[in-house]
Design a protein around this motif. Structure first.
Motif: not given
Length: 79
Positions: A30-31, A69, A34-35, A66-67, A37-38, A79, A45, A76
């Motif tokens: 997950k980390h 954006h 997120i790193e 969820v992020v 993609k965003y 959340l 986060y 961003v």
């Protein structure tokens, strides 16, 4: 001994293994997503989660965040 990249626990295993359990593997994935993609690091986060008191920035409910954006700029918003 190997140190887990998520929880810092030491464990025995293959030298190419970076997480100690299935749960840590899911958190790590997950980390990374997120790193990638965003552009948010796990630390950034986590700071956003704390700053928002674990609540959604839009509806203020507690739960799976969820992020949020901007699709045009990729910025961003929360959340």
């Amino acid at each position: 001994m190997i140190k887990c990249e998520v929880c810092d626990r030491t464990f025995e295993g293959r030298t190419n293994k970076i997480t100690c359990s299935v749960n840590c593997k899911k958190v790590h994935a997950k980390h990374r997503m997120i790193e990638r993609k965003y552009g948010l690091s796990p630390e950034e986060y986590d700071k956003m989660v704390v700053a928002q008191d674990g609540r959604c920035a839009i509806c203020e409910s507690v739960g799976c965040l969820v992020v949020d954006h901007d699709h045009a700029t990729g910025a961003v918003r929360g959340l």
